[in-house]
Design a protein around this motif. Structure first.
Motif, mmCIF file in Angstrom:
data_model
loop_
_atom_site.group_PDB
_atom_site.id
_atom_site.type_symbol
_atom_site.label_atom_id
_atom_site.label_comp_id
_atom_site.label_asym_id
_atom_site.label_seq_id
_atom_site.Cartn_x
_atom_site.Cartn_y
_atom_site.Cartn_z
ATOM 1 N N ARG A 155 7.831 5.693 -5.745
ATOM 2 C CA ARG A 155 6.327 4.970 -5.919
ATOM 3 C C ARG A 155 6.725 3.006 -5.800
ATOM 4 O O ARG A 155 5.802 2.734 -5.779
ATOM 5 C CB ARG A 155 6.050 4.825 -8.017
ATOM 6 C CG ARG A 155 5.931 6.085 -7.952
ATOM 7 C CD ARG A 155 4.509 7.033 -7.917
ATOM 8 N NE ARG A 155 3.952 7.648 -6.797
ATOM 9 C CZ ARG A 155 3.002 7.318 -5.926
ATOM 10 N NH1 ARG A 155 1.674 7.401 -7.166
ATOM 11 N NH2 ARG A 155 2.376 7.778 -4.625
ATOM 12 N N ASP A 157 8.445 2.224 -3.395
ATOM 13 C CA ASP A 157 8.452 2.023 -1.752
ATOM 14 C C ASP A 157 6.653 2.036 -1.322
ATOM 15 O O ASP A 157 6.490 2.149 -0.847
ATOM 16 C CB ASP A 157 9.447 3.233 -1.172
ATOM 17 C CG ASP A 157 10.495 2.929 -1.524
ATOM 18 O OD1 ASP A 157 10.779 2.186 -1.173
ATOM 19 O OD2 ASP A 157 11.658 3.996 -0.616
ATOM 20 N N ASP A 158 5.910 3.474 -2.021
ATOM 21 C CA ASP A 158 4.848 3.350 -2.487
ATOM 22 C C ASP A 158 4.170 1.455 -2.356
ATOM 23 O O ASP A 158 3.013 1.998 -1.080
ATOM 24 C CB ASP A 158 4.026 4.360 -2.733
ATOM 25 C CG ASP A 158 4.741 5.684 -2.276
ATOM 26 O OD1 ASP A 158 5.233 6.062 -1.779
ATOM 27 O OD2 ASP A 158 4.384 6.766 -3.146
ATOM 28 N N ASP A 161 4.522 -1.140 0.807
ATOM 29 C CA ASP A 161 3.912 -0.571 2.125
ATOM 30 C C ASP A 161 2.258 -0.801 2.001
ATOM 31 O O ASP A 161 1.922 -1.377 2.410
ATOM 32 C CB ASP A 161 4.440 0.847 2.137
ATOM 33 C CG ASP A 161 5.581 1.199 2.437
ATOM 34 O OD1 ASP A 161 5.680 -0.393 3.471
ATOM 35 O OD2 ASP A 161 6.496 2.117 2.787
ATOM 36 N N ALA A 162 1.258 -0.285 0.542
ATOM 37 C CA ALA A 162 0.382 -0.266 0.605
ATOM 38 C C ALA A 162 -0.400 -1.294 0.271
ATOM 39 O O ALA A 162 -1.064 -2.594 0.773
ATOM 40 C CB ALA A 162 0.554 -0.094 -0.584
ATOM 41 N N LEU A 200 -0.808 3.329 -8.956
ATOM 42 C CA LEU A 200 0.522 3.675 -8.781
ATOM 43 C C LEU A 200 2.205 3.502 -10.234
ATOM 44 O O LEU A 200 2.696 4.237 -9.885
ATOM 45 C CB LEU A 200 1.378 2.514 -7.496
ATOM 46 C CG LEU A 200 0.163 3.224 -6.125
ATOM 47 C CD1 LEU A 200 1.375 2.475 -5.247
ATOM 48 C CD2 LEU A 200 0.302 4.521 -5.610
#
Lengths: 224, 224
Positions: A155, A157-158, A161-162, A200
């Motif tokens: 999460r 990493d998510d 990137d987001a 997230l």
């Protein structure tokens, strides 16, 4: 003309002055509507009314001139206050400050960035452009690291990137392009960033899919 | 070689074949790492092993060849299923389907898009690129229109622009660039899109703006 005095500060000032003129000329070319003038050392020399050699004396390459334009606008656009985001104790607030800084930065860059980024992308396979973008990503990574208790590694990493995508010119530019004021762009961006962080961070697994009858009416912030 | 029969279908097939070869050659040039070959009708002719005149016979301009590359990849990338998103009765689900289609589309485009988009941006002041991007925005606008009961007009504009930014290559590309699988990129995008829709649909006013004292943050659109 700068006055000469005993030391060489006059000469230095003159060189600085030439440099500024060249950067200004480069900006003018990059900001042209319709992009008619190919961007080259020649074109910049002509625009600034100096000899081509003068450009090469100040900038070793087209790429380093483009980089100087970037840095000049970065200073004007307030990227210098970025450290403040890192000293903010609450990581969510820190990410929001980071976002605000970039909103203002991209707004300041908007005349020149679309073409400047294309020129940088074409130059040395985009190495300079990638380096700048990675610097922004590292900043986000540092702050997201402080949210670690609330995030699994995936999460994190998510989220990185987001947020990297959302703080890019390409994203923020979509909001600038319309009739929003700077303040409205910033307020909207803060709202979007907060929505994404909350989603997230508070997601236990990857949820929010076809979950209730009316997805819009369900309140994702509801606890338990 | 296509076989000739009584009518001119053989010739047509041959022309189609040449066209495909030219598009394939253009794609190869655009996908090159490091971007060494300048993209021109000449370069495409050379790559395809045909005369320059053959390229001009098939494509009236560099721009229309670039557009043909775009359309070919659009078909391969499944943009043809986009109408399904519009027939989905629930607007939130429709926006998610729309997002899924573009996630797959950009993944299919990823080798060629970074350079293709730059070439399109430089061509005729980016008119073709803008037209494609506006088509995506119109699609989003139509679906967001169906959320109208849940949104004020300002908020609808915010949602349209946010989703337009999020469904762009520049945003989705940030998620593709890492080691996520296609399915993971899609799942993450659906989550982000849903978080943003929820946030904007639920917000009664524009929140997070408690900032009347700051002149930069004053809201000029506020009526009365």
């Amino acid at each position: 003309m700068a006055k000469r005095i005993y030391d060489n500060s006059g000469r230095k000032a003159e060189a600085e002055n030439t440099r500024s003129q060249l950067i200004a000329a480069a900006r003018k070319i990059l900001s042209e509507r319709g992009h008619r003038t190919p961007f080259s050392m020649d074109a910049v020399a002509k625009k600034a009314g100096v000899a081509r050699a003068t450009v090469y004396l100040q900038f070793e390459s087209r790429g380093s001139l483009l980089e100087a334009v970037f840095d000049t606008i970065a200073n004007e656009g307030g990227l210098g206050v970025l450290p403040e985001a890192f000293t903010e104790p609450d990581p969510v607030e820190a990410l929001k400050k980071f976002t605000s800084v970039f909103v203002r930065f991209w707004i300041a860059q908007r005349e020149v960035w679309p073409r400047l980024s294309r020129e940088l992308a074409d130059d040395e396979a985009g190495a300079r452009l990638t380096a700048r973008s990675e610097r922004r990503r590292r900043g986000i990574t540092v702050i997201v690291g402080r949210l670690a208790q609330k995030l699994t590694l995936d999460r994190a990493d998510d989220l990185i990137d987001a947020l990297h995508g959302m703080t890019s010119y390409e994203f923020i530019g979509q909001l600038i392009a319309t009739e929003r004021s700077e303040a409205e762009v910033e307020a909207l961006m803060l709202e979007l960033v907060e929505a994404v962080i909350r989603s997230l961070c508070f997601a236990k697994s990857k949820p929010l899919r076809n979950d209730e009858d009316s997805p819009v009416l369900a309140n994702p912030r509801r606890k338990k």
